[in-house]
Design a protein around this motif. Structure first.
Motif, PDB file in Angstrom:
ATOM      1  N   LYS A  11      -3.550  35.578 -22.305  1.00  0.00           N
ATOM      2  CA  LYS A  11      -3.664  34.576 -23.508  1.00  0.00           C
ATOM      3  C   LYS A  11      -2.855  35.332 -24.676  1.00  0.00           C
ATOM      4  N   GLY A  12      -2.108  34.671 -25.190  1.00  0.00           N
ATOM      5  CA  GLY A  12      -1.069  34.986 -26.133  1.00  0.00           C
ATOM      6  C   GLY A  12      -1.372  34.354 -27.499  1.00  0.00           C
ATOM      7  N   HIS A  13      -1.316  34.983 -28.520  1.00  0.00           N
ATOM      8  CA  HIS A  13      -1.893  34.487 -29.864  1.00  0.00           C
ATOM      9  C   HIS A  13      -0.690  34.283 -30.737  1.00  0.00           C
ATOM     10  N   LEU A  14      -0.352  32.989 -31.179  1.00  0.00           N
ATOM     11  CA  LEU A  14       0.626  32.725 -32.269  1.00  0.00           C
ATOM     12  C   LEU A  14       0.274  33.066 -33.584  1.00  0.00           C
ATOM     13  N   GLY A  15       1.415  33.373 -34.191  1.00  0.00           N
ATOM     14  CA  GLY A  15       1.302  33.766 -35.755  1.00  0.00           C
ATOM     15  C   GLY A  15       1.020  35.364 -36.000  1.00  0.00           C
ATOM     16  N   ARG A  16       1.210  35.967 -34.908  1.00  0.00           N
ATOM     17  CA  ARG A  16       0.974  37.519 -35.059  1.00  0.00           C
ATOM     18  C   ARG A  16       2.354  38.333 -34.784  1.00  0.00           C
ATOM     19  N   GLY A  17       3.635  37.618 -35.469  1.00  0.00           N
ATOM     20  CA  GLY A  17       4.717  38.428 -35.298  1.00  0.00           C
ATOM     21  C   GLY A  17       5.881  37.903 -34.363  1.00  0.00           C
ATOM     22  N   LEU A  18       5.425  37.143 -33.417  1.00  0.00           N
ATOM     23  CA  LEU A  18       6.459  36.890 -32.316  1.00  0.00           C
ATOM     24  C   LEU A  18       6.615  35.251 -32.454  1.00  0.00           C
ATOM     25  N   ALA A  19       7.755  34.851 -32.202  1.00  0.00           N
ATOM     26  CA  ALA A  19       8.230  33.459 -32.222  1.00  0.00           C
ATOM     27  C   ALA A  19       7.395  33.021 -30.848  1.00  0.00           C
ATOM     28  N   PRO A  20       7.031  31.284 -30.866  1.00  0.00           N
ATOM     29  CA  PRO A  20       6.544  31.094 -29.735  1.00  0.00           C
ATOM     30  C   PRO A  20       7.175  31.428 -28.247  1.00  0.00           C
ATOM     31  N   ARG A  21       8.468  31.200 -28.214  1.00  0.00           N
ATOM     32  CA  ARG A  21       9.311  31.456 -27.045  1.00  0.00           C
ATOM     33  C   ARG A  21       9.255  32.967 -26.693  1.00  0.00           C
ATOM     34  N   GLU A  22       9.342  33.796 -27.774  1.00  0.00           N
ATOM     35  CA  GLU A  22       9.192  35.164 -27.378  1.00  0.00           C
ATOM     36  C   GLU A  22       7.802  35.454 -26.695  1.00  0.00           C
ATOM     37  N   LEU A  23       6.938  34.577 -27.373  1.00  0.00           N
ATOM     38  CA  LEU A  23       5.497  35.040 -26.812  1.00  0.00           C
ATOM     39  C   LEU A  23       5.345  34.513 -25.608  1.00  0.00           C
ATOM     40  N   GLN A  24       5.706  33.341 -25.233  1.00  0.00           N
ATOM     41  CA  GLN A  24       5.779  32.672 -23.715  1.00  0.00           C
ATOM     42  C   GLN A  24       6.287  33.620 -22.712  1.00  0.00           C
ATOM     43  N   PHE A  25       7.509  34.044 -23.077  1.00  0.00           N
ATOM     44  CA  PHE A  25       8.170  35.183 -22.028  1.00  0.00           C
ATOM     45  C   PHE A  25       7.472  36.495 -22.165  1.00  0.00           C
ATOM     46  N   LEU A  26       7.000  36.846 -23.084  1.00  0.00           N
ATOM     47  CA  LEU A  26       6.018  38.038 -22.994  1.00  0.00           C
ATOM     48  C   LEU A  26       4.860  37.937 -22.114  1.00  0.00           C
TER      49      LEU A  26
END
Length: 127
Positions: A11-26
């Motif tokens: 599970k990735g949390h948005l709004g913690r420093g990464l763009a949504p696409r970066e978080l998705q790929f992470l």
């Protein structure tokens, strides 16, 4: 409620420093996919995936993908869903419901019964 992205067991949390696409790929990297596999999954160029992951690594101050996942976990940007499952199990165990409890026999007793059955079957075959 906080916005989040779920991918597999992460599970990735948005709004913690990464763009949504970066978080998705992470999250894909946390699952164990390569840039080519992520690109195939999303339908974009592997170079685009690599660029987004490089941006994420720069933002978190790391140089390798394994370190990217570890740093994101440390900063609580991503978390494995098994923590959530463990929380549900802990909450469930706190409920004192006799019907929900299930006591099992000790394994020694079960093994003794299996041995006795096998001996009886062997005795029947020889007789």
């Amino acid at each position: 409620m906080e916005a989040a992205i779920t991918n597999g067991a992460w599970k990735g949390h948005l709004g913690r420093g990464l763009a949504p696409r970066e978080l998705q790929f992470l999250l894909f990297v946390a699952i164990g996919l390569t840039a080519k596999e992520i690109a195939r999954e999303v339908g974009i160029s592997p170079a685009t995936v690599a660029k987004r992951l490089t941006n994420a690594m720069f933002k978190l101050g790391v140089t390798r993908r394994a370190a990217l996942v570890a740093e994101a976990m440390r900063r609580q940007i991503i978390s494995p869903l098994c923590f959530i499952l463990a929380g549900f199990i802990a909450m469930h165990s706190m409920i004192d419901d006799e019907q929900m409890r299930r006591d099992r026999r000790a394994p020694e007793r079960r093994l003794a019964e299996v041995r006795m059955v096998k001996r009886a079957e062997a005795h029947e075959q020889t007789a």
